[in-house]
Design a protein around this motif. Structure first.
Motif, PDB file in Angstrom:
ATOM      1  N   ASN A  25       0.813  -1.226   0.000  1.00 52.95           N
ATOM      2  CA  ASN A  25       0.000   0.000   0.000  1.00 52.95           C
ATOM      3  C   ASN A  25       0.846   1.276   0.000  1.00 52.95           C
ATOM      4  OD1 ASN A  25      -2.462  -1.504   0.086  1.00 52.95           O
ATOM      5  ND2 ASN A  25      -2.162  -1.814   2.267  1.00 52.95           N
ATOM      6  N   ALA A  26       1.972   1.225  -0.707  1.00 51.43           N
ATOM      7  CA  ALA A  26       2.844   2.390  -0.797  1.00 51.43           C
ATOM      8  C   ALA A  26       2.137   3.532  -1.506  1.00 51.43           C
ATOM      9  CB  ALA A  26       4.129   2.029  -1.540  1.00 51.43           C
ATOM     10  N   LEU A  27       2.492   4.746  -1.114  1.00 49.91           N
ATOM     11  CA  LEU A  27       1.848   5.949  -1.637  1.00 49.91           C
ATOM     12  C   LEU A  27       2.475   6.383  -2.961  1.00 49.91           C
ATOM     13  CD1 LEU A  27       1.677   8.001   1.676  1.00 49.91           C
ATOM     14  CD2 LEU A  27      -0.296   7.111   0.419  1.00 49.91           C
ATOM     15  N   SER A  28       1.772   6.172  -4.050  1.00 56.07           N
ATOM     16  CA  SER A  28       2.166   6.719  -5.338  1.00 56.07           C
ATOM     17  C   SER A  28       1.442   8.040  -5.546  1.00 56.07           C
ATOM     18  CB  SER A  28       1.807   5.749  -6.463  1.00 56.07           C
ATOM     19  OG  SER A  28       0.392   5.590  -6.531  1.00 56.07           O
ATOM     20  N   ASP A  29       1.871   8.816  -6.515  1.00 49.89           N
ATOM     21  CA  ASP A  29       1.164  10.061  -6.815  1.00 49.89           C
ATOM     22  C   ASP A  29      -0.282   9.786  -7.198  1.00 49.89           C
ATOM     23  OD1 ASP A  29       3.385  11.519  -6.247  1.00 49.89           O
ATOM     24  OD2 ASP A  29       3.715  12.275  -8.272  1.00 49.89           O
ATOM     25  N   GLN A  30      -0.512   8.705  -7.941  1.00 52.29           N
ATOM     26  CA  GLN A  30      -1.879   8.368  -8.328  1.00 52.29           C
ATOM     27  C   GLN A  30      -2.727   8.047  -7.108  1.00 52.29           C
ATOM     28  OE1 GLN A  30      -2.311   4.981 -10.931  1.00 52.29           O
ATOM     29  NE2 GLN A  30      -4.525   5.200 -11.076  1.00 52.29           N
ATOM     30  N   MET A  31      -2.155   7.277  -6.168  1.00 49.72           N
ATOM     31  CA  MET A  31      -2.916   6.952  -4.960  1.00 49.72           C
ATOM     32  C   MET A  31      -3.247   8.214  -4.178  1.00 49.72           C
ATOM     33  SD  MET A  31      -1.978   4.537  -1.673  1.00 49.72           S
ATOM     34  CE  MET A  31      -2.394   2.953  -2.403  1.00 49.72           C
ATOM     35  N   ILE A  32      -2.288   9.122  -4.068  1.00 47.02           N
ATOM     36  CA  ILE A  32      -2.541  10.358  -3.334  1.00 47.02           C
ATOM     37  C   ILE A  32      -3.640  11.173  -4.006  1.00 47.02           C
ATOM     38  CG2 ILE A  32      -1.547  12.591  -2.694  1.00 47.02           C
ATOM     39  CD1 ILE A  32       1.077  11.118  -2.128  1.00 47.02           C
ATOM     40  N   ASP A  33      -3.594  11.273  -5.321  1.00 42.01           N
ATOM     41  CA  ASP A  33      -4.641  11.998  -6.040  1.00 42.01           C
ATOM     42  C   ASP A  33      -6.003  11.359  -5.800  1.00 42.01           C
ATOM     43  OD1 ASP A  33      -2.963  13.918  -7.087  1.00 42.01           O
ATOM     44  OD2 ASP A  33      -2.635  12.850  -8.972  1.00 42.01           O
ATOM     45  N   GLU A  34      -6.046  10.035  -5.805  1.00 43.16           N
ATOM     46  CA  GLU A  34      -7.319   9.344  -5.582  1.00 43.16           C
ATOM     47  C   GLU A  34      -7.775   9.488  -4.132  1.00 43.16           C
ATOM     48  OE1 GLU A  34      -7.025   5.346  -7.068  1.00 43.16           O
ATOM     49  OE2 GLU A  34      -6.858   6.018  -9.155  1.00 43.16           O
ATOM     50  N   ALA A  63       3.284   1.496   3.569  1.00 39.70           N
ATOM     51  CA  ALA A  63       4.737   1.434   3.704  1.00 39.70           C
ATOM     52  C   ALA A  63       5.408   2.751   3.353  1.00 39.70           C
ATOM     53  CB  ALA A  63       5.297   0.311   2.835  1.00 39.70           C
ATOM     54  N   GLY A  64       4.637   3.814   3.197  1.00 44.51           N
ATOM     55  CA  GLY A  64       5.212   5.109   2.904  1.00 44.51           C
ATOM     56  C   GLY A  64       5.256   5.407   1.425  1.00 44.51           C
ATOM     57  N   ALA A  65       6.152   6.293   1.032  1.00 46.91           N
ATOM     58  CA  ALA A  65       6.233   6.729  -0.363  1.00 46.91           C
ATOM     59  C   ALA A  65       6.725   5.603  -1.256  1.00 46.91           C
ATOM     60  CB  ALA A  65       7.164   7.933  -0.480  1.00 46.91           C
ATOM     61  N   ASP A  66       6.248   5.615  -2.481  1.00 42.81           N
ATOM     62  CA  ASP A  66       6.701   4.671  -3.495  1.00 42.81           C
ATOM     63  C   ASP A  66       8.069   5.152  -3.980  1.00 42.81           C
ATOM     64  OD1 ASP A  66       7.167   3.113  -5.717  1.00 42.81           O
ATOM     65  OD2 ASP A  66       5.078   3.099  -6.358  1.00 42.81           O
ATOM     66  N   GLU A  83       2.649  22.264  -4.882  1.00 47.81           N
ATOM     67  CA  GLU A  83       1.794  21.560  -5.843  1.00 47.81           C
ATOM     68  C   GLU A  83       2.025  20.055  -5.792  1.00 47.81           C
ATOM     69  OE1 GLU A  83      -0.486  23.133  -7.545  1.00 47.81           O
ATOM     70  OE2 GLU A  83       0.164  25.034  -6.686  1.00 47.81           O
ATOM     71  N   SER A  84       3.012  19.621  -5.015  1.00 50.59           N
ATOM     72  CA  SER A  84       3.371  18.209  -4.993  1.00 50.59           C
ATOM     73  C   SER A  84       2.303  17.380  -4.298  1.00 50.59           C
ATOM     74  CB  SER A  84       4.711  18.015  -4.290  1.00 50.59           C
ATOM     75  OG  SER A  84       4.589  18.298  -2.905  1.00 50.59           O
ATOM     76  N   ALA A  85       2.250  16.090  -4.641  1.00 56.08           N
ATOM     77  CA  ALA A  85       1.263  15.197  -4.053  1.00 56.08           C
ATOM     78  C   ALA A  85       1.418  15.064  -2.541  1.00 56.08           C
ATOM     79  CB  ALA A  85       1.342  13.820  -4.734  1.00 56.08           C
ATOM     80  N   PRO A  86       2.629  14.851  -1.992  1.00 54.84           N
ATOM     81  CA  PRO A  86       2.745  14.739  -0.524  1.00 54.84           C
ATOM     82  C   PRO A  86       2.296  15.989   0.211  1.00 54.84           C
ATOM     83  CG  PRO A  86       4.709  13.889  -1.591  1.00 54.84           C
ATOM     84  CD  PRO A  86       3.911  14.572  -2.653  1.00 54.84           C
ATOM     85  N   PHE A  87       2.654  17.169  -0.310  1.00 57.60           N
ATOM     86  CA  PHE A  87       2.236  18.411   0.343  1.00 57.60           C
ATOM     87  C   PHE A  87       0.717  18.502   0.380  1.00 57.60           C
ATOM     88  CE2 PHE A  87       0.877  22.806   0.396  1.00 57.60           C
ATOM     89  CZ  PHE A  87       1.671  23.372   1.387  1.00 57.60           C
ATOM     90  N   VAL A 109       4.773   2.486   8.441  1.00 60.98           N
ATOM     91  CA  VAL A 109       6.140   2.970   8.521  1.00 60.98           C
ATOM     92  C   VAL A 109       6.342   4.127   7.556  1.00 60.98           C
ATOM     93  CG1 VAL A 109       7.066   0.750   9.261  1.00 60.98           C
ATOM     94  CG2 VAL A 109       6.963   1.287   6.823  1.00 60.98           C
ATOM     95  N   ALA A 110       7.359   4.951   7.859  1.00 57.27           N
ATOM     96  CA  ALA A 110       7.719   6.078   7.005  1.00 57.27           C
ATOM     97  C   ALA A 110       6.482   6.943   6.745  1.00 57.27           C
ATOM     98  CB  ALA A 110       8.374   5.587   5.725  1.00 57.27           C
ATOM     99  N   GLY A 111       6.225   7.273   5.481  1.00 59.01           N
ATOM    100  CA  GLY A 111       5.065   8.098   5.165  1.00 59.01           C
ATOM    101  C   GLY A 111       3.755   7.469   5.587  1.00 59.01           C
ATOM    102  N   GLY A 112       3.731   6.145   5.705  1.00 60.51           N
ATOM    103  CA  GLY A 112       2.530   5.467   6.185  1.00 60.51           C
ATOM    104  C   GLY A 112       2.233   5.785   7.633  1.00 60.51           C
ATOM    105  N   LEU A 113       3.295   5.930   8.436  1.00 59.73           N
ATOM    106  CA  LEU A 113       3.101   6.337   9.825  1.00 59.73           C
ATOM    107  C   LEU A 113       2.618   7.780   9.879  1.00 59.73           C
ATOM    108  CD1 LEU A 113       3.273   5.822  12.828  1.00 59.73           C
ATOM    109  CD2 LEU A 113       5.710   6.387  12.738  1.00 59.73           C
ATOM    110  N   GLY A 114       3.162   8.614   8.999  1.00 61.30           N
ATOM    111  CA  GLY A 114       2.682   9.991   8.936  1.00 61.30           C
ATOM    112  C   GLY A 114       1.225  10.061   8.551  1.00 61.30           C
ATOM    113  N   LEU A 115       0.824   9.202   7.616  1.00 61.90           N
ATOM    114  CA  LEU A 115      -0.572   9.169   7.184  1.00 61.90           C
ATOM    115  C   LEU A 115      -1.484   8.769   8.341  1.00 61.90           C
ATOM    116  CD1 LEU A 115      -2.513   9.441   4.749  1.00 61.90           C
ATOM    117  CD2 LEU A 115      -2.109   7.011   4.295  1.00 61.90           C
ATOM    118  N   ALA A 116      -1.084   7.754   9.096  1.00 55.77           N
ATOM    119  CA  ALA A 116      -1.879   7.340  10.253  1.00 55.77           C
ATOM    120  C   ALA A 116      -1.928   8.439  11.305  1.00 55.77           C
ATOM    121  CB  ALA A 116      -1.303   6.055  10.852  1.00 55.77           C
ATOM    122  N   ALA A 117      -0.777   9.059  11.584  1.00 49.10           N
ATOM    123  CA  ALA A 117      -0.707  10.097  12.617  1.00 49.10           C
ATOM    124  C   ALA A 117      -1.499  11.336  12.230  1.00 49.10           C
ATOM    125  CB  ALA A 117       0.749  10.469  12.889  1.00 49.10           C
ATOM    126  N   ALA A 118      -1.701  11.552  10.923  1.00 45.34           N
ATOM    127  CA  ALA A 118      -2.486  12.702  10.470  1.00 45.34           C
ATOM    128  C   ALA A 118      -3.972  12.514  10.746  1.00 45.34           C
ATOM    129  CB  ALA A 118      -2.262  12.936   8.978  1.00 45.34           C
TER     130      ALA A 118
END
Length: 259
Positions: A25-34, A63-66, A83-87, A109-118
């Motif tokens: 479930n890594a974060l791709s730009d497409q996943m973030i947009d969706e 698992a964080g960023a792709d 304009e970036s997807a993570p921002f 983990v990594a960006g995935g932990l940030g996503l949960a903590a958000a």
């Protein structure tokens, strides 16, 4: 409608699932947009009062960023950061207007932990692990540090950042990253129970209160109190507040309409 996530809304709850289990479930730009589209969809739906965010499978919440995709594209130029997807993803949460529960059936983990903590609340299975392993590959959890630092005291945060080690869900609860830890067999029942309790509250009260929580962040005490008193006066004049008080006095369940 989506290729990397699943979206389902029923019983006042929108369930959004990161759906790339083969990539943890890594974060791709497409996943973030969706994800951002799904957040807006849930926000605009008057029937939705709570959002539950989870990951497909039991291996990983996210698992964080792709990193493969990141390597191909390179980092965004400084002028394009906003304009970036993570921002766009990590700054979207304060504006969602509805409570968000992270359901952790897999590691974050990594960006995935940030996503949960958000998310506003985090319910984790007892065998889940959390961590910021970026230092192990010569990086640093830059993308999520602002989120982690809002939840964790500096001494605990630095230990995560410096070591890159994983911690248990119970340890995450002890330092403020996790709300509740439950046996894996009880995870869905507890998430459903908590989402149901929140969904029974006034959607207007939830939105105004959540917005106020983020609005006062970092402001002087006097400004915080003044802002909150003004919000209380306005909220007390709503139909939902009047219905809630009447229901309390009449010893019945309130029927909130979001007005």
């Amino acid at each position: 409608m989506y290729e990397t996530i699943l979206y389902e809304a029923a019983d006042r709850i929108a369930r959004i699932t990161l759906n790339r289990p083969e990539a943890r479930n890594a974060l791709s730009d497409q996943m973030i947009d969706e994800l951002l589209d799904a957040f807006e969809r849930a926000k605009a739906d008057p029937e939705v009062r709570v959002i539950v965010l989870t990951g497909a499978g039991d291996r990983a919440f996210c698992a964080g960023a792709d990193l493969g995709g990141l390597g191909e594209k390179g980092l965004a130029a400084p002028e394009a950061i906003r304009e970036s997807a993570p921002f766009r993803l990590f700054t979207a949460f304060p504006r969602l207007g509805k409570p968000v529960i992270a359901r952790l059936a897999g590691h974050a983990v990594a960006g995935g932990l940030g996503l949960a903590a958000a998310c506003d609340l985090v319910i984790a299975a007892d065998d889940v692990k959390l961590g910021t392993p970026e230092v192990n590959v010569g990086l640093w959890p830059m993308m999520i540090m602002a989120i982690i630092n809002r939840n964790v005291a500096p001494k605990h945060a630095f230990k995560l950042y410096y070591t890159g080690s994983r911690i248990t869900a119970a340890e995450g609860r002890d330092i403020g990253l996790v709300t509740e830890v439950v046996p894996r067999a009880d995870l869905d029942a507890r998430v459903d129970e908590l989402a149901g309790v929140i969904a029974s509250k006034s959607p207007l009260g939830l939105r105004r209160g959540r917005d106020a929580f983020f609005a006062i962040e970092g402001r002087p005490l006097e400004d915080q109190v003044a802002h909150l008193l003004g919000e209380l006066v306005e909220l007390a004049a709503t139909e939902d507040a009047k219905e809630g008080i009447a229901a309390f006095l009449e010893n019945r369940r309130p029927e909130f309409k979001g007005r």
